[in-house]
Design a protein around this motif. Structure first.
Motif, mmCIF file in Angstrom:
data_model
loop_
_atom_site.group_PDB
_atom_site.id
_atom_site.type_symbol
_atom_site.label_atom_id
_atom_site.label_comp_id
_atom_site.label_asym_id
_atom_site.label_seq_id
_atom_site.Cartn_x
_atom_site.Cartn_y
_atom_site.Cartn_z
ATOM 1 N N ALA A 12 27.688 31.839 33.692
ATOM 2 C CA ALA A 12 27.977 33.013 32.864
ATOM 3 C C ALA A 12 27.737 32.687 31.391
ATOM 4 O O ALA A 12 27.170 33.494 30.640
ATOM 5 C CB ALA A 12 29.418 33.472 33.087
ATOM 6 N N ARG A 13 28.143 31.479 30.973
ATOM 7 C CA ARG A 13 27.933 31.085 29.567
ATOM 8 C C ARG A 13 26.447 30.988 29.235
ATOM 9 O O ARG A 13 26.009 31.339 28.146
ATOM 10 C CB ARG A 13 28.612 29.746 29.285
ATOM 11 N N ARG A 14 25.686 30.478 30.203
ATOM 12 C CA ARG A 14 24.237 30.385 29.973
ATOM 13 C C ARG A 14 23.640 31.776 29.758
ATOM 14 O O ARG A 14 22.788 31.971 28.899
ATOM 15 C CB ARG A 14 23.543 29.765 31.186
ATOM 16 N N LEU A 15 24.108 32.738 30.578
ATOM 17 C CA LEU A 15 23.615 34.112 30.402
ATOM 18 C C LEU A 15 24.024 34.643 29.027
ATOM 19 O O LEU A 15 23.218 35.260 28.324
ATOM 20 C CB LEU A 15 24.182 35.031 31.488
ATOM 21 N N ALA A 16 25.298 34.377 28.681
ATOM 22 C CA ALA A 16 25.840 34.922 27.431
ATOM 23 C C ALA A 16 25.097 34.385 26.210
ATOM 24 O O ALA A 16 25.070 35.019 25.161
ATOM 25 C CB ALA A 16 27.325 34.608 27.325
ATOM 26 N N ALA A 17 24.475 33.209 26.360
ATOM 27 C CA ALA A 17 23.766 32.604 25.228
ATOM 28 C C ALA A 17 22.364 33.198 25.042
ATOM 29 O O ALA A 17 21.680 32.897 24.068
ATOM 30 C CB ALA A 17 23.670 31.099 25.439
ATOM 31 N N LYS A 18 21.941 34.032 25.970
ATOM 32 C CA LYS A 18 20.569 34.568 25.906
ATOM 33 C C LYS A 18 20.543 35.895 25.119
ATOM 34 O O LYS A 18 21.588 36.516 24.910
ATOM 35 C CB LYS A 18 20.042 34.772 27.334
ATOM 36 N N PRO A 19 19.341 36.335 24.729
ATOM 37 C CA PRO A 19 19.253 37.596 23.967
ATOM 38 C C PRO A 19 19.784 38.770 24.795
ATOM 39 O O PRO A 19 19.310 39.032 25.905
ATOM 40 C CB PRO A 19 17.747 37.740 23.703
ATOM 41 N N ARG A 20 20.781 39.442 24.226
ATOM 42 C CA ARG A 20 21.550 40.452 24.955
ATOM 43 C C ARG A 20 20.694 41.631 25.446
ATOM 44 O O ARG A 20 20.778 42.048 26.601
ATOM 45 C CB ARG A 20 22.647 40.938 23.994
ATOM 46 N N ASN A 21 19.839 42.165 24.545
ATOM 47 C CA ASN A 21 19.075 43.358 24.932
ATOM 48 C C ASN A 21 18.032 43.034 25.988
ATOM 49 O O ASN A 21 17.804 43.817 26.916
ATOM 50 C CB ASN A 21 18.410 43.991 23.704
ATOM 51 N N ALA A 22 17.409 41.850 25.842
ATOM 52 C CA ALA A 22 16.394 41.449 26.829
ATOM 53 C C ALA A 22 17.035 41.260 28.204
ATOM 54 O O ALA A 22 16.462 41.644 29.239
ATOM 55 C CB ALA A 22 15.708 40.158 26.383
ATOM 56 N N LEU A 23 18.239 40.682 28.218
ATOM 57 C CA LEU A 23 18.949 40.497 29.493
ATOM 58 C C LEU A 23 19.273 41.836 30.143
ATOM 59 O O LEU A 23 19.032 42.045 31.340
ATOM 60 C CB LEU A 23 20.289 39.786 29.243
ATOM 61 N N ALA A 24 19.824 42.747 29.316
ATOM 62 C CA ALA A 24 20.226 44.058 29.853
ATOM 63 C C ALA A 24 19.006 44.787 30.400
ATOM 64 O O ALA A 24 19.051 45.368 31.490
ATOM 65 C CB ALA A 24 20.921 44.878 28.773
ATOM 66 N N ALA A 25 17.903 44.736 29.645
ATOM 67 C CA ALA A 25 16.695 45.443 30.101
ATOM 68 C C ALA A 25 16.152 44.809 31.370
ATOM 69 O O ALA A 25 15.708 45.509 32.297
ATOM 70 C CB ALA A 25 15.636 45.415 28.989
ATOM 71 N N THR A 26 16.202 43.482 31.443
ATOM 72 C CA THR A 26 15.658 42.795 32.625
ATOM 73 C C THR A 26 16.480 43.117 33.863
ATOM 74 O O THR A 26 15.945 43.387 34.944
ATOM 75 C CB THR A 26 15.609 41.275 32.371
ATOM 76 N N ARG A 27 17.813 43.103 33.709
ATOM 77 C CA ARG A 27 18.613 43.393 34.912
ATOM 78 C C ARG A 27 18.450 44.852 35.337
ATOM 79 O O ARG A 27 18.466 45.159 36.524
ATOM 80 C CB ARG A 27 20.058 42.934 34.756
ATOM 81 N N ARG A 28 18.210 45.746 34.382
ATOM 82 C CA ARG A 28 17.949 47.145 34.771
ATOM 83 C C ARG A 28 16.656 47.249 35.555
ATOM 84 O O ARG A 28 16.580 47.967 36.553
ATOM 85 C CB ARG A 28 17.875 48.035 33.534
ATOM 86 N N LEU A 29 15.632 46.518 35.097
ATOM 87 C CA LEU A 29 14.347 46.544 35.820
ATOM 88 C C LEU A 29 14.519 45.976 37.229
ATOM 89 O O LEU A 29 14.014 46.520 38.208
ATOM 90 C CB LEU A 29 13.295 45.735 35.059
ATOM 91 N N LEU A 30 15.237 44.859 37.313
ATOM 92 C CA LEU A 30 15.437 44.219 38.620
ATOM 93 C C LEU A 30 16.169 45.132 39.584
ATOM 94 O O LEU A 30 15.905 45.137 40.792
ATOM 95 C CB LEU A 30 16.275 42.933 38.451
ATOM 96 N N ARG A 31 17.118 45.890 39.074
ATOM 97 C CA ARG A 31 18.007 46.660 39.941
ATOM 98 C C ARG A 31 17.466 48.044 40.286
ATOM 99 O O ARG A 31 18.056 48.754 41.093
ATOM 100 C CB ARG A 31 19.396 46.777 39.307
ATOM 101 N N GLY A 32 16.345 48.420 39.698
ATOM 102 C CA GLY A 32 15.733 49.694 40.101
ATOM 103 C C GLY A 32 16.436 50.901 39.512
ATOM 104 O O GLY A 32 17.255 50.783 38.601
ATOM 105 N N ASP A 33 16.084 52.048 40.078
ATOM 106 C CA ASP A 33 16.505 53.333 39.521
ATOM 107 C C ASP A 33 18.010 53.551 39.725
ATOM 108 O O ASP A 33 18.488 53.694 40.839
ATOM 109 C CB ASP A 33 15.697 54.441 40.223
ATOM 110 N N ARG A 34 18.738 53.605 38.623
ATOM 111 C CA ARG A 34 20.188 53.793 38.706
ATOM 112 C C ARG A 34 20.559 55.137 39.314
ATOM 113 O O ARG A 34 21.578 55.267 39.980
ATOM 114 C CB ARG A 34 20.797 53.750 37.303
ATOM 115 N N ASP A 35 19.732 56.153 39.033
ATOM 116 C CA ASP A 35 20.082 57.489 39.543
ATOM 117 C C ASP A 35 20.051 57.510 41.061
ATOM 118 O O ASP A 35 20.879 58.165 41.698
ATOM 119 C CB ASP A 35 19.120 58.543 38.983
#
Ligand code: COA
Length: 250
Positions: A192-215
């Motif tokens: 979790a700390r390793r994730l937290a140390a990474k660029p926040r917006n890039a992480l959020a965007a990447t996990r959204r892409l990985l997880r597909g259409d939220r709707d």
């Protein structure tokens, strides 16, 4: 705020401890409320880069409190904090890591499908006993489980409701790795700390892409919830809940 959900912040990680060990960390309405508040806090605070969820007393969670299920059989959909919790989890922007020890039943299993990294102790035991309880899958699991493990295996897990251990969960790709219990929390915290140390917006965007259409996911969560609410009022469900409560009193 429930004192059965403990939160702590360290090194960019918001740690959430499900802390009701005498009831195997079964989740009540107040606890869902506190979990939702913790997710809101994580997403709103730029200094938080990851969420870590674990359970107290050597178990993750035995799922929704069955007494609450009985009490909420006449409630409307809008009253279901469990549904609000799941919808909130499904749209979390902050990456989320789970450390699973012992039982992870019902929503204890389905919530990890929404987690980015999941580590489990060798004694972890997963189960989705919805059908046996007269219920239907929730938390988008009817969509996510077949996507992750294929339809045939998903049918075993959701129709037969068979329990599966950490090794099987790893083989199926539902968790990332099996870690000795003594090291589990430190290991998951490090990730979790390793994730937290990474660029926040890039992480959020990447996990959204990985997880597909939220709707699509939210639509499935709502469709399941409609059936779930109806099933909660059924004789099948009521007798299963009462059998569990009677067993508990022995
Ligand atoms: N809701 C409410 N209470 C629960 C609970 C739940 N989901 N799961 C466990 N508890 C309570 C038990 O009633 C018991 O309370 P008591 O000491 O006052 O009698 C206590 O937690 C310990 O549980 P117990 O069943 O004695 O532990 P165990 O190690 O023998 O079994 C489980 C653990 C998780 C396998 C078993 O408790 C279980 O099957 N729970 C129900 C899980 C479930 O169906 N959840 C809903 C999914 S939709």
């Amino acid at each position: 705020m429930s004192d059965q959900i403990q939160t702590a912040r360290d090194a960019g990680v918001l740690s959430i401890l499900i802390d009701r060990p005498d009831k195997k960390n079964a989740l009540t309405g107040d606890m869902y409320d506190a979990l939702i508040a913790a997710f809101d806090e994580a997403d709103a605070d730029p200094s938080i880069g990851a969420v870590l969820v674990s359970g107290a007393g050597g178990c993750f969670t035995a799922g929704n409190d069955i007494g609450d299920f009985l009490a909420s059989a006449s409630a409307s959909m809008a009253d279901f904090l469990a549904l609000r919790f799941i919808r909130r989890l499904a749209i979390l922007d902050t990456p989320i890591v789970a450390a699973v020890e012992g039982v992870a039943v019902g929503v204890g299993t389905t919530m990890i499908l929404h987690c980015d990294l999941v580590y489990a102790g060798p004694n972890a035991l997963f189960r989705m006993p919805f059908v046996d309880l007269g219920l239907v899958p929730e938390a988008g699991s009817s969509l996510l489980i077949p996507q992750q493990v294929g339809l045939q295996k998903a049918s075993e897990l959701l129709l037969l409701g068979e329990a599966f251990d950490a090794a099987e969960a790893h083989r199926l790709g539902i968790i990332n790795s099996v870690v000795p219990n003594a090291d589990l929390l430190a290991f998951a915290t490090d990730r979790a700390r390793r994730l937290a140390a990474k660029p926040r917006n890039a992480l959020a965007a990447t996990r959204r892409l990985l997880r597909g259409d939220r709707d699509v996911l939210l639509e499935r969560i709502d469709a399941e919830a409609q059936l779930f609410a109806k099933a909660l009022r059924s004789d099948e469900a009521k007798s299963a809940f009462m059998a569990f409560m009677a067993r508990s009193k022995k």
